[in-house]
Design a protein around this motif. Structure first.
Motif, PDB file in Angstrom:
ATOM      1  N   ALA A 496       0.875  -1.182   0.000  1.00 43.91           N
ATOM      2  CA  ALA A 496       0.000   0.000   0.000  1.00 43.91           C
ATOM      3  C   ALA A 496       0.907   1.226   0.000  1.00 43.91           C
ATOM      4  CB  ALA A 496      -0.927   0.006   1.211  1.00 43.91           C
ATOM      5  N   CYS A 497       0.302   2.411  -0.030  1.00 44.59           N
ATOM      6  CA  CYS A 497       1.118   3.620  -0.012  1.00 44.59           C
ATOM      7  C   CYS A 497       1.601   3.927   1.403  1.00 44.59           C
ATOM      8  CB  CYS A 497       0.326   4.804  -0.565  1.00 44.59           C
ATOM      9  SG  CYS A 497      -1.135   5.249   0.393  1.00 44.59           S
ATOM     10  N   GLU A 498       2.797   4.503   1.486  1.00 47.58           N
ATOM     11  CA  GLU A 498       3.335   4.941   2.763  1.00 47.58           C
ATOM     12  C   GLU A 498       2.649   6.244   3.166  1.00 47.58           C
ATOM     13  OE1 GLU A 498       7.606   6.392   4.658  1.00 47.58           O
ATOM     14  OE2 GLU A 498       7.158   6.636   2.547  1.00 47.58           O
ATOM     15  N   ARG A 499       2.309   6.369   4.437  1.00 47.54           N
ATOM     16  CA  ARG A 499       1.724   7.615   4.936  1.00 47.54           C
ATOM     17  C   ARG A 499       2.802   8.372   5.707  1.00 47.54           C
ATOM     18  NH1 ARG A 499      -3.745   7.739   7.772  1.00 47.54           N
ATOM     19  NH2 ARG A 499      -2.426   7.146   9.518  1.00 47.54           N
ATOM     20  N   ASP A 500       2.997   9.637   5.346  1.00 45.78           N
ATOM     21  CA  ASP A 500       4.029  10.465   5.940  1.00 45.78           C
ATOM     22  C   ASP A 500       3.811  10.598   7.440  1.00 45.78           C
ATOM     23  OD1 ASP A 500       6.115  12.190   6.279  1.00 45.78           O
ATOM     24  OD2 ASP A 500       5.074  13.946   5.489  1.00 45.78           O
ATOM     25  N   GLY A 501       4.761  10.093   8.214  1.00 48.33           N
ATOM     26  CA  GLY A 501       4.676  10.197   9.661  1.00 48.33           C
ATOM     27  C   GLY A 501       4.262   8.913  10.351  1.00 48.33           C
ATOM     28  N   ASP A 502       3.788   7.921   9.577  1.00 45.21           N
ATOM     29  CA  ASP A 502       3.462   6.634  10.186  1.00 45.21           C
ATOM     30  C   ASP A 502       4.752   5.928  10.622  1.00 45.21           C
ATOM     31  OD1 ASP A 502       0.735   6.669  10.104  1.00 45.21           O
ATOM     32  OD2 ASP A 502       0.529   5.408   8.316  1.00 45.21           O
ATOM     33  N   PRO A 503       4.675   5.127  11.679  1.00 46.30           N
ATOM     34  CA  PRO A 503       5.858   4.356  12.068  1.00 46.30           C
ATOM     35  C   PRO A 503       6.213   3.321  11.000  1.00 46.30           C
ATOM     36  CG  PRO A 503       3.918   3.699  13.349  1.00 46.30           C
ATOM     37  CD  PRO A 503       3.531   4.925  12.591  1.00 46.30           C
ATOM     38  N   GLN A 504       7.427   2.847  11.042  1.00 45.89           N
ATOM     39  CA  GLN A 504       7.926   1.914  10.033  1.00 45.89           C
ATOM     40  C   GLN A 504       7.106   0.622  10.003  1.00 45.89           C
ATOM     41  OE1 GLN A 504      10.178   2.474   7.760  1.00 45.89           O
ATOM     42  NE2 GLN A 504      10.272   0.408   6.873  1.00 45.89           N
ATOM     43  N   ASP A 505       6.548   0.226  11.148  1.00 48.14           N
ATOM     44  CA  ASP A 505       5.811  -1.040  11.205  1.00 48.14           C
ATOM     45  C   ASP A 505       4.309  -0.843  11.012  1.00 48.14           C
ATOM     46  OD1 ASP A 505       5.247   0.201  13.598  1.00 48.14           O
ATOM     47  OD2 ASP A 505       5.412  -1.626  14.804  1.00 48.14           O
ATOM     48  N   MET A 506       3.921   0.140  10.182  1.00 46.01           N
ATOM     49  CA  MET A 506       2.505   0.352   9.886  1.00 46.01           C
ATOM     50  C   MET A 506       2.319   0.506   8.382  1.00 46.01           C
ATOM     51  SD  MET A 506      -0.162   3.351  11.158  1.00 46.01           S
ATOM     52  CE  MET A 506      -0.282   2.747  12.838  1.00 46.01           C
ATOM     53  N   VAL A 507       1.310  -0.150   7.855  1.00 45.63           N
ATOM     54  CA  VAL A 507       0.922  -0.015   6.452  1.00 45.63           C
ATOM     55  C   VAL A 507      -0.601   0.071   6.395  1.00 45.63           C
ATOM     56  CG1 VAL A 507       0.844  -1.125   4.183  1.00 45.63           C
ATOM     57  CG2 VAL A 507       2.923  -1.246   5.549  1.00 45.63           C
ATOM     58  N   CYS A 508      -1.095   1.151   5.798  1.00 47.06           N
ATOM     59  CA  CYS A 508      -2.545   1.319   5.616  1.00 47.06           C
ATOM     60  C   CYS A 508      -3.308   1.119   6.924  1.00 47.06           C
ATOM     61  CB  CYS A 508      -3.051   0.368   4.534  1.00 47.06           C
ATOM     62  SG  CYS A 508      -4.559   0.927   3.693  1.00 47.06           S
ATOM     63  N   ARG A 509      -2.774   1.686   8.000  1.00 42.47           N
ATOM     64  CA  ARG A 509      -3.359   1.633   9.340  1.00 42.47           C
ATOM     65  C   ARG A 509      -3.306   0.241   9.977  1.00 42.47           C
ATOM     66  NH1 ARG A 509      -7.043   5.287   6.866  1.00 42.47           N
ATOM     67  NH2 ARG A 509      -8.589   3.660   6.564  1.00 42.47           N
ATOM     68  N   ILE A 510      -2.582  -0.704   9.377  1.00 41.52           N
ATOM     69  CA  ILE A 510      -2.323  -1.996  10.014  1.00 41.52           C
ATOM     70  C   ILE A 510      -1.073  -1.838  10.870  1.00 41.52           C
ATOM     71  CG2 ILE A 510      -1.908  -4.469   9.700  1.00 41.52           C
ATOM     72  CD1 ILE A 510      -3.088  -4.257   6.935  1.00 41.52           C
ATOM     73  N   LYS A 511      -1.217  -2.027  12.166  1.00 40.13           N
ATOM     74  CA  LYS A 511      -0.094  -1.844  13.076  1.00 40.13           C
ATOM     75  C   LYS A 511       0.708  -3.142  13.233  1.00 40.13           C
ATOM     76  CE  LYS A 511      -2.543   1.684  15.783  1.00 40.13           C
ATOM     77  NZ  LYS A 511      -3.064   2.055  17.121  1.00 40.13           N
ATOM     78  N   GLY A 512       1.989  -2.989  13.514  1.00 39.57           N
ATOM     79  CA  GLY A 512       2.838  -4.127  13.822  1.00 39.57           C
ATOM     80  C   GLY A 512       3.139  -5.035  12.652  1.00 39.57           C
ATOM     81  N   VAL A 513       3.225  -4.473  11.448  1.00 41.09           N
ATOM     82  CA  VAL A 513       3.563  -5.301  10.287  1.00 41.09           C
ATOM     83  C   VAL A 513       5.032  -5.711  10.361  1.00 41.09           C
ATOM     84  CG1 VAL A 513       1.833  -4.124   8.888  1.00 41.09           C
ATOM     85  CG2 VAL A 513       4.209  -3.335   8.820  1.00 41.09           C
ATOM     86  N   MET A 514       5.387  -6.741   9.607  1.00 44.05           N
ATOM     87  CA  MET A 514       6.753  -7.265   9.612  1.00 44.05           C
ATOM     88  C   MET A 514       7.452  -6.939   8.284  1.00 44.05           C
ATOM     89  SD  MET A 514       5.791 -10.999  11.219  1.00 44.05           S
ATOM     90  CE  MET A 514       4.326 -11.156  10.180  1.00 44.05           C
ATOM     91  N   ASP A 515       8.767  -6.777   8.369  1.00 46.73           N
ATOM     92  CA  ASP A 515       9.617  -6.606   7.179  1.00 46.73           C
ATOM     93  C   ASP A 515       9.128  -5.485   6.254  1.00 46.73           C
ATOM     94  OD1 ASP A 515      11.091  -8.768   8.101  1.00 46.73           O
ATOM     95  OD2 ASP A 515       9.950 -10.219   6.919  1.00 46.73           O
TER      96      ASP A 515
END
Length: 566
Positions: A496-515
């Motif tokens: 998904a697209c990166e959101r400016d300011g989200d932590p590295q382990d977040m994608v599309c508001r999914i927290k705690g993603v890996m790699d």
């Protein structure tokens, strides 16, 4: 001005704590500065006579400066007409002001995000157009922060009319709240009455938008101080009618209008969710309206005033039919001048579509299907690609001489105003399931106050069957990935697209993603490459999201009230 009244006002303003070293946030505008004696004289002159005043509202234009194809739902099918365009809106406004000089014009937000011209000029090209239209008040929307706080202040500050918002504060650091960034309210003195306007924007901006956009701002819920400002407007200022200018979304506005804090608010002029309210939604304490998006409509409230009171009201939703409204020459020239340096790229054709492009249906749309098709084409090895449930971008169905619908670079900006980097990551099936339940609740929560702006999240690579109106945690009925049921323990790849300011382990508001890894391409470069190699495209929705209790053609997340989108 009567000295006693003036001293009382100054004392009251000081008590609010809004006059200080910063120059005072509640500076008295020309509208507010009319003398009490003059107001009393106006009231005497009008005693026994009735006068009609008109309040007009635009919202969520998203920098759509030209006429565009607009989608209407009539007789259970899509119908398209040409609407909008600031030059055509200017003609409408001149006609309305000619019919009734007692006319007041407001915009309730999202005026600086949504087009290539705005992005290339950081919103500056839109300012002179808005000033030329002669607005009387503005409310910042959730996207006004897109260029950061400092630029938002510059853009809003360059607008000639008062800006109002009673829930955006300077962040002094460590959670300390400073002064309000804008005036909390403004007042229109007209025909012997005062009409009060208090403003509130979406307090969920740091969650809904990329967090860095709103850095330096603290948002509060309207319920924290709305009753206070209603009391000020009603009792201290003596307003006969109070309008809440809102950019909260229709569901949130309905919830607020049913809350006791809203007692004393006559009408909520809403925005954010692009809904088309053709007759006010009557709630417990107030009524709610919202006039669509992209400059396609103007909300019009006619009030009849007599002896210092509002004795009647009428609300209309006027369609800005560009084919029947001649473009205003001055505004047309201004638009042409501002757009000229960027026109070659804006109108450059990147590809073609064989089907109309739109983003109005809650569950699946052709625009989002195009975005997902491009992502999956670029990242074929990724299991699931995701796209946010955006609402912005006007429809497009007019073919050119090829007989196909051109997709220009400018339209790619309309679809995706933020050219974000694409990010990949890995998640467990359990993370996906929990995330889907949360996202669906954001759209369909039974409690209107818990519905966030935005449609159902979009995805390709999995099929989700759900019940829109089930309880939280029970909506998802089945998830299929690569031909098999979702395995809660299995790890899947996503993008998904990166959101400016989200932590590295977040994608599309999914927290705690890996790699999590950022790719070397952006949404725009991906889209242009996809169109170059695959045009013409046919992005027909593929039933990746299937609701068992709502139609594919669902056009609003609002339910339980007398309202339909059409």
């Amino acid at each position: 001005m009567n000295n006693t009244n003036e001293n009382t006002r100054r004392k009251f303003i000081k008590q609010l704590g809004l006059i200080g070293a910063g120059g005072g946030l509640l500076g008295v505008s020309p509208i507010l500065a009319e003398s009490v004696e003059d107001n009393n004289l106006n009231g005497l002159e009008l005693k026994g006579k009735s006068t009609q005043i008109t309040i007009l509202q635009t919202t969520d234009v998203h920098c759509q400066i030209h006429p565009h194809d607009e989608l209407f739902w009539e007789n259970n099918q899509s119908v398209f007409r040409k609407t909008g365009g600031y030059a055509h809106l200017a003609t409408y406004l001149k006609n309305e002001r000619k019919k009734n000089p007692n006319t007041f014009l407001v915009d309730t937000g999202d005026m600086f995000q949504g087009s290539e011209l705005s992005v290339k000029t950081t919103g500056k090209a839109i300012v002179p157009i808005l000033n030329e239209l002669g607005y009387n008040a503005y409310l910042p929307g959730n996207w006004e922060v897109i260029y950061d706080k400092k630029n938002m202040q510059k853009l809003m500050g360059a607008l000639n009319a008062p800006k109002v918002c009673a829930n955006m504060y300077h962040d002094l650091g460590e959670g300390k709240r400073g002064e309000l960034i804008f005036h909390p309210y403004t007042i229109w003195n007209v025909a012997g009455v005062k009409i009060g306007f208090v403003g509130y924007t979406d307090p969920l901006v740091p969650v809904r938008q990329s967090p860095n956009y709103s850095k330096g701002i603290i948002y509060t819920k309207p319920e924290e101080n709305l009753a206070h400002y209603v009391d000020v407007l009603r009792n201290d200022e003596g307003c006969a009618y109070v309008i809440l200018l809102s950019h909260l979304g229709l569901s949130q506005q309905i919830a607020l209008a049913n809350s006791p804090e809203c007692k004393g608010v006559d009408m909520i002029f809403g925005g954010d969710t692009h809904e088309r309210v053709r007759k006010p939604i009557v709630c417990k304490y107030s009524k709610v309206v919202e006039p669509g998006a992209f400059g396609s409509f103007v909300g019009k409230l006619n009030l009849t005033v007599q002896d210092g009171k509002v004795i009647a009201e009428e609300y209309l939703l006027d369609e800005i039919r560009s084919e029947s409204l001649k473009a205003d020459k001055e505004v047309s020239a201004l638009i042409l001048e501002n757009e000229k340096p960027f026109a070659d790229d804006i109108y450059k054709i990147a590809g073609y579509s064989t089907v109309p492009l739109y983003r109005y249906f809650v569950i699946e749309n052709t625009i989002d299907t195009l975005v997902l098709d491009a992502l999956k084409w670029k990242l074929s090895e990724i299991d699931i690609v995701l796209s946010n449930g955006f609402r912005f971008c006007p429809p497009h169905k007019t073919p050119d001489t090829t007989g196909l619908i051109p997709i220009t670079n400018g339209y790619i900006y309309d679809m995706l105003p933020v050219d974000s980097t694409v990010r990949t990551a890995k998640v467990t099936g359990k993370q996906l399931l929990d995330w889907l339940e949360k996202e669906l609740n954001n759209v369909f929560a039974k409690d209107a106050s818990k519905r966030l702006g935005g449609w159902v999240i979009k995805f390709k690579g999995m099929t989700v069957t759900f019940k829109a109106y089930e309880d939280m945690g029970k909506r998802v009925q089945e998830v299929m990935v690569k031909g098999g049921r979702l395995d809660l323990l299995k790890v899947y790849s996503i993008a998904a697209c990166e959101r400016d300011g989200d932590p590295q382990d977040m994608v599309c508001r999914i927290k705690g993603v890996m790699d999590a890894q950022n790719t070397d391409f952006t949404l725009h470069s991906m889209m242009k490459e996809y169109l170059k190699q695959n045009s013409p495209v046919t992005p027909i929705p593929q039933n990746n999201a299937i609701s068992l209790d709502a139609p594919k053609t669902l056009l609003t997340q609002v339910f339980g009230v007398d309202y339909e989108f059409r």
